[in-house]
Design a protein around this motif. Structure first.
Motif, PDB file in Angstrom:
ATOM      1  N   LEU A  12       0.896  -1.050  -0.004  1.00 15.31           N
ATOM      2  CA  LEU A  12      -0.047  -0.074  -0.062  1.00 15.31           C
ATOM      3  C   LEU A  12       0.795   1.188   0.134  1.00 15.31           C
ATOM      4  O   LEU A  12       0.585   2.150  -0.704  1.00 15.31           O
ATOM      5  CB  LEU A  12      -0.820  -0.008   1.259  1.00 15.31           C
ATOM      6  CG  LEU A  12      -1.712   1.216   1.424  1.00 15.31           C
ATOM      7  CD1 LEU A  12      -2.650   1.700   0.353  1.00 15.31           C
ATOM      8  CD2 LEU A  12      -2.489   1.219   2.772  1.00 15.31           C
ATOM      9  N   MET A  13       2.054   1.235   0.844  1.00  9.96           N
ATOM     10  CA  MET A  13       2.722   2.454   0.751  1.00  9.96           C
ATOM     11  C   MET A  13       3.434   2.629  -0.509  1.00  9.96           C
ATOM     12  O   MET A  13       3.579   3.963  -0.910  1.00  9.96           O
ATOM     13  CB  MET A  13       3.671   2.360   2.204  1.00  9.96           C
ATOM     14  CG  MET A  13       4.629   3.868   2.305  1.00  9.96           C
ATOM     15  SD  MET A  13       3.417   4.824   2.747  1.00  9.96           S
ATOM     16  CE  MET A  13       3.508   4.901   4.371  1.00  9.96           C
ATOM     17  N   TYR A  14       4.036   1.634  -1.095  1.00  9.48           N
ATOM     18  CA  TYR A  14       4.735   1.898  -2.439  1.00  9.48           C
ATOM     19  C   TYR A  14       3.527   2.542  -3.304  1.00  9.48           C
ATOM     20  O   TYR A  14       3.868   3.260  -4.213  1.00  9.48           O
ATOM     21  CB  TYR A  14       5.308   0.313  -2.867  1.00  9.48           C
ATOM     22  CG  TYR A  14       6.475   0.118  -2.273  1.00  9.48           C
ATOM     23  CD1 TYR A  14       7.609   0.675  -2.608  1.00  9.48           C
ATOM     24  CD2 TYR A  14       6.431  -1.332  -1.672  1.00  9.48           C
ATOM     25  CE1 TYR A  14       8.652   0.455  -2.047  1.00  9.48           C
ATOM     26  CE2 TYR A  14       7.775  -1.669  -0.856  1.00  9.48           C
ATOM     27  CZ  TYR A  14       8.726  -0.794  -1.214  1.00  9.48           C
ATOM     28  OH  TYR A  14      10.148  -1.126  -0.619  1.00  9.48           O
ATOM     29  N   VAL A  15       2.238   1.898  -3.288  1.00  5.77           N
ATOM     30  CA  VAL A  15       1.299   2.476  -4.342  1.00  5.77           C
ATOM     31  C   VAL A  15       1.134   3.751  -4.129  1.00  5.77           C
ATOM     32  O   VAL A  15       0.859   4.696  -4.984  1.00  5.77           O
ATOM     33  CB  VAL A  15      -0.060   1.529  -4.199  1.00  5.77           C
ATOM     34  CG1 VAL A  15      -1.079   2.148  -4.972  1.00  5.77           C
ATOM     35  CG2 VAL A  15       0.094   0.035  -4.868  1.00  5.77           C
ATOM     36  N   ILE A  16       0.871   4.205  -2.712  1.00  8.15           N
ATOM     37  CA  ILE A  16       0.645   5.851  -2.610  1.00  8.15           C
ATOM     38  C   ILE A  16       1.828   6.485  -2.894  1.00  8.15           C
ATOM     39  O   ILE A  16       1.396   7.660  -3.504  1.00  8.15           O
ATOM     40  CB  ILE A  16       0.321   5.777  -0.976  1.00  8.15           C
ATOM     41  CG1 ILE A  16      -0.817   5.177  -0.519  1.00  8.15           C
ATOM     42  CG2 ILE A  16       0.372   7.045  -0.539  1.00  8.15           C
ATOM     43  CD1 ILE A  16      -2.000   5.858  -1.177  1.00  8.15           C
ATOM     44  N   ALA A  17       2.964   6.191  -2.693  1.00  6.34           N
ATOM     45  CA  ALA A  17       4.107   6.817  -3.094  1.00  6.34           C
ATOM     46  C   ALA A  17       4.157   7.033  -4.716  1.00  6.34           C
ATOM     47  O   ALA A  17       4.350   8.033  -5.194  1.00  6.34           O
ATOM     48  CB  ALA A  17       5.513   6.285  -2.769  1.00  6.34           C
ATOM     49  N   MET A  18       3.787   5.949  -5.370  1.00  7.63           N
ATOM     50  CA  MET A  18       3.613   6.082  -6.776  1.00  7.63           C
ATOM     51  C   MET A  18       2.617   7.183  -7.280  1.00  7.63           C
ATOM     52  O   MET A  18       2.542   7.762  -8.340  1.00  7.63           O
ATOM     53  CB  MET A  18       3.203   4.828  -7.586  1.00  7.63           C
ATOM     54  CG  MET A  18       3.322   4.713  -9.170  1.00  7.63           C
ATOM     55  SD  MET A  18       4.970   5.340  -9.653  1.00  7.63           S
ATOM     56  CE  MET A  18       5.993   4.179  -9.261  1.00  7.63           C
ATOM     57  N   LEU A  19       1.383   6.908  -6.653  1.00 14.03           N
ATOM     58  CA  LEU A  19       0.191   7.942  -6.865  1.00 14.03           C
ATOM     59  C   LEU A  19       0.658   9.434  -6.678  1.00 14.03           C
ATOM     60  O   LEU A  19       0.500  10.270  -7.448  1.00 14.03           O
ATOM     61  CB  LEU A  19      -1.092   7.570  -5.915  1.00 14.03           C
ATOM     62  CG  LEU A  19      -2.116   8.801  -5.667  1.00 14.03           C
ATOM     63  CD1 LEU A  19      -2.821   8.644  -6.991  1.00 14.03           C
ATOM     64  CD2 LEU A  19      -3.023   8.615  -4.561  1.00 14.03           C
ATOM     65  N   HIS A  20       1.610   9.788  -5.722  1.00  8.15           N
ATOM     66  CA  HIS A  20       2.037  11.088  -5.642  1.00  8.15           C
ATOM     67  C   HIS A  20       2.870  11.472  -6.546  1.00  8.15           C
ATOM     68  O   HIS A  20       3.032  12.611  -6.933  1.00  8.15           O
ATOM     69  CB  HIS A  20       2.705  11.196  -3.802  1.00  8.15           C
ATOM     70  CG  HIS A  20       1.269  10.883  -2.891  1.00  8.15           C
ATOM     71  ND1 HIS A  20       1.821  11.080  -1.572  1.00  8.15           N
ATOM     72  CD2 HIS A  20       0.200  10.878  -2.881  1.00  8.15           C
ATOM     73  CE1 HIS A  20       0.582  10.912  -0.758  1.00  8.15           C
ATOM     74  NE2 HIS A  20      -0.327  10.977  -1.661  1.00  8.15           N
ATOM     75  N   ILE A  21       3.883  10.484  -6.892  1.00  6.63           N
ATOM     76  CA  ILE A  21       4.890  10.959  -7.794  1.00  6.63           C
ATOM     77  C   ILE A  21       4.217  11.225  -9.183  1.00  6.63           C
ATOM     78  O   ILE A  21       4.579  12.273  -9.775  1.00  6.63           O
ATOM     79  CB  ILE A  21       5.836   9.546  -8.129  1.00  6.63           C
ATOM     80  CG1 ILE A  21       6.656   9.441  -6.933  1.00  6.63           C
ATOM     81  CG2 ILE A  21       6.410   9.766  -9.665  1.00  6.63           C
ATOM     82  CD1 ILE A  21       7.530   8.022  -7.233  1.00  6.63           C
ATOM     83  N   LYS A  22       3.207  10.560  -9.623  1.00  9.62           N
ATOM     84  CA  LYS A  22       2.459  10.815 -10.812  1.00  9.62           C
ATOM     85  C   LYS A  22       1.469  11.872 -10.866  1.00  9.62           C
ATOM     86  O   LYS A  22       1.330  12.338 -11.852  1.00  9.62           O
ATOM     87  CB  LYS A  22       1.785   9.377 -11.374  1.00  9.62           C
ATOM     88  CG  LYS A  22       2.752   8.335 -11.519  1.00  9.62           C
ATOM     89  CD  LYS A  22       2.065   7.025 -12.362  1.00  9.62           C
ATOM     90  CE  LYS A  22       3.360   6.116 -12.856  1.00  9.62           C
ATOM     91  NZ  LYS A  22       2.573   5.016 -13.534  1.00  9.62           N
ATOM     92  N   THR A  23       1.068  12.378  -9.591  1.00 13.41           N
ATOM     93  CA  THR A  23       0.032  13.346  -9.611  1.00 13.41           C
ATOM     94  C   THR A  23       0.522  14.787  -9.142  1.00 13.41           C
ATOM     95  O   THR A  23      -0.021  15.580  -8.816  1.00 13.41           O
ATOM     96  CB  THR A  23      -1.241  13.090  -8.752  1.00 13.41           C
ATOM     97  OG1 THR A  23      -0.850  12.858  -7.414  1.00 13.41           O
ATOM     98  CG2 THR A  23      -1.846  11.847  -9.613  1.00 13.41           C
ATOM     99  N   THR A  24       2.106  14.941  -9.051  1.00 15.78           N
ATOM    100  CA  THR A  24       2.602  16.066  -8.437  1.00 15.78           C
ATOM    101  C   THR A  24       2.391  17.146  -9.311  1.00 15.78           C
ATOM    102  O   THR A  24       2.651  16.988 -10.604  1.00 15.78           O
ATOM    103  CB  THR A  24       4.151  15.779  -8.126  1.00 15.78           C
ATOM    104  OG1 THR A  24       4.356  14.827  -6.954  1.00 15.78           O
ATOM    105  CG2 THR A  24       4.770  17.095  -7.767  1.00 15.78           C
ATOM    106  N   HIS A  25       1.876  18.254  -8.620  1.00 17.38           N
ATOM    107  CA  HIS A  25       2.193  19.679  -9.250  1.00 17.38           C
ATOM    108  C   HIS A  25       2.087  20.769  -8.721  1.00 17.38           C
ATOM    109  O   HIS A  25       2.054  20.299  -7.288  1.00 17.38           O
ATOM    110  CB  HIS A  25       0.841  19.894 -10.499  1.00 17.38           C
ATOM    111  CG  HIS A  25      -0.518  19.566  -9.748  1.00 17.38           C
ATOM    112  ND1 HIS A  25      -1.033  18.751  -9.482  1.00 17.38           N
ATOM    113  CD2 HIS A  25      -1.258  20.571  -9.646  1.00 17.38           C
ATOM    114  CE1 HIS A  25      -2.079  18.794  -9.048  1.00 17.38           C
ATOM    115  NE2 HIS A  25      -2.587  20.201  -8.812  1.00 17.38           N
ATOM    116  N   TYR A  26       2.223  21.917  -9.031  1.00 17.00           N
ATOM    117  CA  TYR A  26       2.415  22.997  -8.305  1.00 17.00           C
ATOM    118  C   TYR A  26       1.257  23.878  -8.284  1.00 17.00           C
ATOM    119  O   TYR A  26       0.884  24.309  -9.533  1.00 17.00           O
ATOM    120  CB  TYR A  26       3.786  23.585  -8.279  1.00 17.00           C
ATOM    121  CG  TYR A  26       5.149  22.995  -7.693  1.00 17.00           C
ATOM    122  CD1 TYR A  26       5.636  23.009  -6.690  1.00 17.00           C
ATOM    123  CD2 TYR A  26       5.441  21.968  -8.389  1.00 17.00           C
ATOM    124  CE1 TYR A  26       6.709  22.443  -6.051  1.00 17.00           C
ATOM    125  CE2 TYR A  26       6.764  21.028  -8.155  1.00 17.00           C
ATOM    126  CZ  TYR A  26       7.049  21.394  -6.846  1.00 17.00           C
ATOM    127  OH  TYR A  26       8.026  20.522  -6.106  1.00 17.00           O
TER     128      TYR A  26
END
Length: 279
Positions: A74-88
Motif C-alpha cells: 500500500l505504501m509503495y502504491v501511495i508513493a507512486m500515486l503522489h509521484i504521478k500526480t505531483t504539480h504546483y
C-alpha cells in the motif's frame, strides 16, 4: 440464475461466474477522478461505472498475504500515486494565513476540551474507568497538543512568504479494507480524495493502522520513493498530534476502549516523531 451477496455496504452479484460490486454512490465526480488518474498513467484503481446512483465495478478476488506485506504494498502504491500526480499550485498569503489560524483554533479548542474534562473530574474520589484513564494520561494529551502547535508554527514560518505549494491527489482514506491485492494492486473507495499537500495520505495511513504497523518503517518506505519537504514534514507532525474529541457511548467498556486507543495512539506517535526529529 444470479447470486446476490451483501458484504458491508457492497452488494455483490454473481452471474455466469462473473461477479460485480454495487455501492451507493456518494461522489458524482468519481468518474472524472478516474479519468484524471488514467491521464497520469496511474492504473491502481478499478474501472467504475455509475448507473442509477450506484458505482458498479468488477469484483476482484484477493490474494491472501500478511497484513505487513499488504501495508508495505500500500505504501509503495501511495508513493507512486503522489509521484504521478505531483504539480504546483499558486496560493495566496490570505489562504495560508487562514489555514494557519483555523488549524491553530482546532488545536486550542481540542486542548481546552480535554482540560475541561480534567477540571470537571479531578476532584472526584471515584471515577469511571474511562475518565480515570484519561486523567492519568492528561499530561501526554496536553503536551502532544502543545507540540502540534509548535510544529504548525514551524510550518508557517517556512510557507508564509511562499506563493506556490506542492500538491498531489490524496486518496485520503487509507485503510486495509480500501486496498485490494489481486492480479494487480487496487485502491478503492476514492470518495474522500482531495488535491493538497501529500501529507494527508501519510496521516490517514498512520492514524488508521497504528496498531498494525511500524510507523517509522512505513514512513521510510514512503520517503525512499517520495521525499517530503521540510514544511510538509512539520505539517504532518502537527496533524498527527491532533486527536479527535471523544465520541462516548452508553457502554463504559466501549468508552474505556476509546480512551485507551487514543492514549496508545499518542504513545506510538510520540515515539515515531522522536525517531523522525532525531534523524
Amino acid at each position: 440464475m444470479s447470486k446476490i451477496e451483501l458484504i458491508g455496504n457492497l452488494k455483490i452479484i454473481t452471474k455466469d461466474n462473473h461477479s460485480i460490486c454495487l455501492k451507493k454512490n456518494c461522489d458524482c465526480k468519481l468518474i472524472e477522478k478516474y479519468k484524471y488518474l488514467k491521464s497520469k498513467d496511474f492504473l491502481n484503481f478499478i474501472e467504475t461505472k455509475i448507473v442509477n446512483g450506484y458505482d458498479i465495478r468488477d469484483y476482484i478476488e484477493e490474494v491472501n498475504i500478511s497484513k505487513e506485506d499488504k501495508l508495505n504494498e500500500l505504501m509503495y502504491v501511495i508513493a507512486m500515486l503522489h509521484i504521478k500526480t505531483t504539480h504546483y499550485k499558486t496560493i495566496s498569503i490570505e489562504r495560508i494565513k487562514d489555514f494557519y489560524e483555523k488549524t491553530t483554533s482546532e488545536i486550542i479548542n481540542t486542548k481546552k476540551y480535554y482540560e475541561n474534562i480534567f477540571d470537571d473530574n479531578v476532584s472526584y474520589l471515584y471515577l469511571k474507568p474511562s475518565i480515570f484513564l484519561l486523567i492519568k494520561n492528561i499530561s501526554l494529551i496536553l503536551t502532544s497538543l502543545d507540540y502540534s502547535k509548535l510544529y504548525l508554527d514551524n510550518w508557517y514560518k517556512i510557507v508564509k512568504d511562499k506563493r506556490r505549494k506542492r500538491v498531489v491527489l490524496n486518496h485520503n482514506n487509507l485503510k486495509l479494507s480500501n486496498f485490494i491485492t489481486g492480479d494487480r494492486k487496487y485502491l478503492i473507495n476514492w470518495d474522500n480524495s482531495l488535491i493538497d499537500y501529500p501529507i494527508y495520505d501519510i496521516c490517514s495511513l498512520l492514524k488508521n493502522n497504528f496498531y498494525e504497523i511500524d510507523m517509522k518503517d512505513m514512513y521510510d518506505i514512503y520517503n525512499s520513493k517520495y521525499r517530503l519537504q521540510d514544511e510538509e514534514k512539520y505539517l504532518l507532525y502537527s496533524k498527527l498530534l491532533i486527536i479527535d474529541k471523544l465520541e462516548l457511548s452508553k457502554s463504559e467498556l466501549l468508552n474505556t476502549k476509546i480512551v485507551k486507543d487514543k492514549i496508545n495512539y499518542l504513545i506510538k506517535i510520540n515515539e515515531f516523531l522522536k525517531d523522525c526529529v532525531a534523524k
